[in-house]
Scaffold this motif. Structure first.
Motif, PDB file in Angstrom:
ATOM      1  N   LEU A  26       0.832  -1.198   0.000  1.00  0.00           N
ATOM      2  CA  LEU A  26       0.000   0.000   0.000  1.00  0.00           C
ATOM      3  C   LEU A  26       0.871   1.256   0.000  1.00  0.00           C
ATOM      4  O   LEU A  26       0.637   2.201  -0.764  1.00  0.00           O
ATOM      5  N   THR A  27       1.882   1.256   0.833  1.00  0.00           N
ATOM      6  CA  THR A  27       2.793   2.401   0.932  1.00  0.00           C
ATOM      7  C   THR A  27       3.533   2.621  -0.382  1.00  0.00           C
ATOM      8  O   THR A  27       3.676   3.757  -0.854  1.00  0.00           O
ATOM      9  N   GLN A  28       4.002   1.535  -0.987  1.00  0.00           N
ATOM     10  CA  GLN A  28       4.718   1.638  -2.258  1.00  0.00           C
ATOM     11  C   GLN A  28       3.819   2.219  -3.351  1.00  0.00           C
ATOM     12  O   GLN A  28       4.266   3.015  -4.180  1.00  0.00           O
ATOM     13  N   ARG A  51      11.731   6.072   5.281  1.00  0.00           N
ATOM     14  CA  ARG A  51      11.091   5.944   6.592  1.00  0.00           C
ATOM     15  C   ARG A  51       9.715   5.309   6.452  1.00  0.00           C
ATOM     16  O   ARG A  51       9.318   4.485   7.276  1.00  0.00           O
ATOM     17  N   ALA A  52       8.985   5.690   5.413  1.00  0.00           N
ATOM     18  CA  ALA A  52       7.638   5.154   5.200  1.00  0.00           C
ATOM     19  C   ALA A  52       7.680   3.640   5.006  1.00  0.00           C
ATOM     20  O   ALA A  52       6.885   2.896   5.613  1.00  0.00           O
ATOM     21  N   LEU A  53       8.594   3.171   4.175  1.00  0.00           N
ATOM     22  CA  LEU A  53       8.681   1.725   3.930  1.00  0.00           C
ATOM     23  C   LEU A  53       9.141   0.972   5.177  1.00  0.00           C
ATOM     24  O   LEU A  53       8.665  -0.142   5.447  1.00  0.00           O
ATOM     25  N   GLU A  54      10.013   1.599   5.951  1.00  0.00           N
ATOM     26  CA  GLU A  54      10.455   0.991   7.214  1.00  0.00           C
ATOM     27  C   GLU A  54       9.282   0.886   8.188  1.00  0.00           C
ATOM     28  O   GLU A  54       9.080  -0.161   8.831  1.00  0.00           O
ATOM     29  N   GLY A  86      13.399  14.314  13.638  1.00  0.00           N
ATOM     30  CA  GLY A  86      14.359  13.913  12.620  1.00  0.00           C
ATOM     31  C   GLY A  86      13.976  14.242  11.192  1.00  0.00           C
ATOM     32  O   GLY A  86      14.724  13.939  10.263  1.00  0.00           O
ATOM     33  N   VAL A  87      12.799  14.864  10.993  1.00  0.00           N
ATOM     34  CA  VAL A  87      12.343  15.220   9.643  1.00  0.00           C
ATOM     35  C   VAL A  87      12.063  16.722   9.599  1.00  0.00           C
ATOM     36  O   VAL A  87      11.365  17.259  10.466  1.00  0.00           O
ATOM     37  N   VAL A 117       1.600   5.218   9.090  1.00  0.00           N
ATOM     38  CA  VAL A 117       2.845   5.324   8.323  1.00  0.00           C
ATOM     39  C   VAL A 117       2.948   6.744   7.762  1.00  0.00           C
ATOM     40  O   VAL A 117       1.974   7.266   7.209  1.00  0.00           O
ATOM     41  N   MET A 118       4.121   7.374   7.902  1.00  0.00           N
ATOM     42  CA  MET A 118       4.308   8.737   7.403  1.00  0.00           C
ATOM     43  C   MET A 118       4.898   8.738   5.997  1.00  0.00           C
ATOM     44  O   MET A 118       6.035   8.304   5.791  1.00  0.00           O
TER      45      MET A 118
END
Length: 492
Positions: A26-28, A51-54, A86-87, A117-118
């Motif tokens: 979904l994130t991809q 970060r999102a995929l992690e 951190g962002v 998820v960010m």
């Protein structure tokens, strides 16, 4: 997998729970959409793909082990005034370009706690000052909708224009936003999405870059009323780090979605019918009343007599608070620092002239003026008295009704760079939303129809303080009756 991005938040969470697809997939899919669309729409100022995929892989692991949170694996966009550890967080300003917070805002911390998820940080008007997302130091956001009458790029509204554009263009499942005078509800109306401003104090302001502290409130922009209720529940909490945070329970507002509105008293304020109101807005408002009446609600005429003073009061209170809040950006502690200053005073002047855009400078000047000696009582104190009167108007109205129904905006989205907007239209645009902020009340914009050019129009429901549940019930009834399913045709 691009069809995954058209899912509602609720449908995506159900699919993740049933393992029909993974959070990583979904994130991809969303990252691919962002890569293709963002160069044209400019909704994201920073994409946090790694970060999102992690985070997505961690969500998939929790889902597999039966430890899923309320938003587990859902990819969201974050308005760039919520500090993210951190962002980079800029609030759309050169003043904060390159600022990387060492801490997390309470709202985003709540989302990560619940498994969200960010995808990245979303564009916005500089320091949330604007109604068209044209004051951003990163350039304007483009609305994914186009008028049938013109190919001009349209504004998505502001200040949460990046949030609204991203949700409407399927660049995230839903997004965080903030509302000081209508900055969630107006962009939602312009993009055919649902936007909610909760009761003042429901969501913590800790870690939000401040504009006007007594007006700012975080809320969601989503595809449906149910999605907005889902996301708002995670965003809200009591927070000791915010002195204005309310120590109250956060209900499950999704239980109110679909609840019957039979017997609900819907107030219609006479003062919102104004000279110059376009016929299609008035017709939509009347249609909204008819929909709720057909659903069993009672339509009640009410009066909010101080409505006409709301905008002048807002444009004194908000700049005054902004001038105080933004005094911290002086080149000494953090943020931009001018080079070549010859004195301390010169450093302050150069830093603020270089770091702040023209609209922010204008509002800070107004704020400093109304707080200055000799004008404080004449302007600021008087505006606070008017604000109290506006709140009292609503207190009186609640004796006759349970929610208030109004238009969200007086028109559909207008063109970027259009300097010929009728001042009356702009006045109406602000006055529909700003009263809820001055009174600290919850409000929601629901997409309810299209204008002659095929652009979305919204209806607004305002509720009693801390009674978001009734507001959500009325909003869901409107959503069901309107049956709004229009989507922007992909051109980007």
């Amino acid at each position: 997998m691009s069809d995954l991005t058209s899912l509602t938040l609720k449908a995506a969470l159900d699919g993740l729970k049933s393992k029909a697809f993974s959070s990583a997939e979904l994130t991809q899919a969303f990252l691919a959409n962002i890569e293709a669309a963002n160069p044209r729409l400019n909704a994201y100022v920073e994409v946090t793909a790694d970060r999102a995929l992690e985070m997505a892989r961690a969500s998939d692991a929790r889902i597999a082990s039966g430890e899923a949170g309320a938003l587990e694996g859902a990819p969201l966009g974050i308005k760039d005034l919520f500090c993210t550890d951190g962002v980079q967080t800029t609030a759309g300003s050169n003043m904060l370009r390159g600022f990387v917070p060492p801490y997390e805002s309470t709202v985003t911390a709540n989302l990560w706690r619940d498994g969200a998820v960010m995808l990245g940080k979303l564009n916005m008007d500089e320091f949330a000052m604007g109604s068209s997302n044209e004051t951003s130091a990163f350039g304007p956001v483009v609305n994914p909708w186009k008028s049938k009458a013109s190919n001009a790029d349209l504004t998505p509204g502001g200040s949460s224009g990046g949030s609204a554009s991203a949700v409407a263009a399927d660049l995230c499942l839903a997004a965080t936003a903030s509302d000081t005078g209508g900055s969630i509800r107006q962009p939602a109306a312009f993009t055919g999405t649902v936007g909610v401003k909760p009761t003042y104090g429901r969501a913590s302001r800790y870690g939000m870059v401040a504009f006007a502290s007594s007006l700012d409130q975080a809320g969601p922009i989503a595809k449906t009323v149910e999605d907005a209720a889902l996301l708002l529940r995670s965003m809200c909490s009591f927070d000791e780090k915010d002195s204005t945070s309310l120590e109250v329970e956060t209900p499950d507002w999704t239980a109110a979605v679909g609840k019957s509105v039979k017997g609900l008293r819907v107030g219609v304020p006479a003062e919102y019918v104004m000279d110059g109101m376009p016929a299609e807005i008035l017709n939509l408002w009347e249609q909204g009343q008819a929909w709720l009446k057909d659903a069993g609600a009672e339509i009640v005429p009410i009066s909010l007599p101080h409505t006409k003073y709301a905008l002048p009061a807002y444009y004194i209170v908000a700049p005054a608070e902004a001038s105080s809040n933004l005094a911290r950006y002086d080149g000494m502690r953090f943020g931009h620092r001018a080079e070549g200053a010859k004195s301390l005073g010169d450093l302050y002047e150069k830093t603020r002239a270089e770091g702040f855009g023209k609209e922010v400078q204008r509002r800070l000047t107004i704020g400093a003026y109304v707080l200055s000696a000799g004008f404080y009582d004449a302007f600021y104190v008087r505006a606070l008295k008017v604000r109290r009167r506006i709140a009292q108007d609503f207190d009186e109205a609640w004796k006759a009704c349970d929610v208030v129904l109004t238009p969200s905006t007086p028109s559909a989205a207008f063109a970027i760079g259009d300097k010929q907007i009728d001042p009356i239209t702009m006045y109406l645009n602000d006055v529909f939303t700003v009263t809820a902020n001055l009174a600290g009340l919850p409000g929601v914009s629901v997409p309810a129809g299209l204008d002659a050019g095929g652009l979305p129009l919204g209806l607004q429901v305002i509720g009693r303080a801390l009674d978001e549940a009734t507001m959500f019930s009325a909003a869901a009834a409107l959503e069901q009756a309107a049956g709004f399913t229009a989507r922007p045709e992909k051109w980007w």
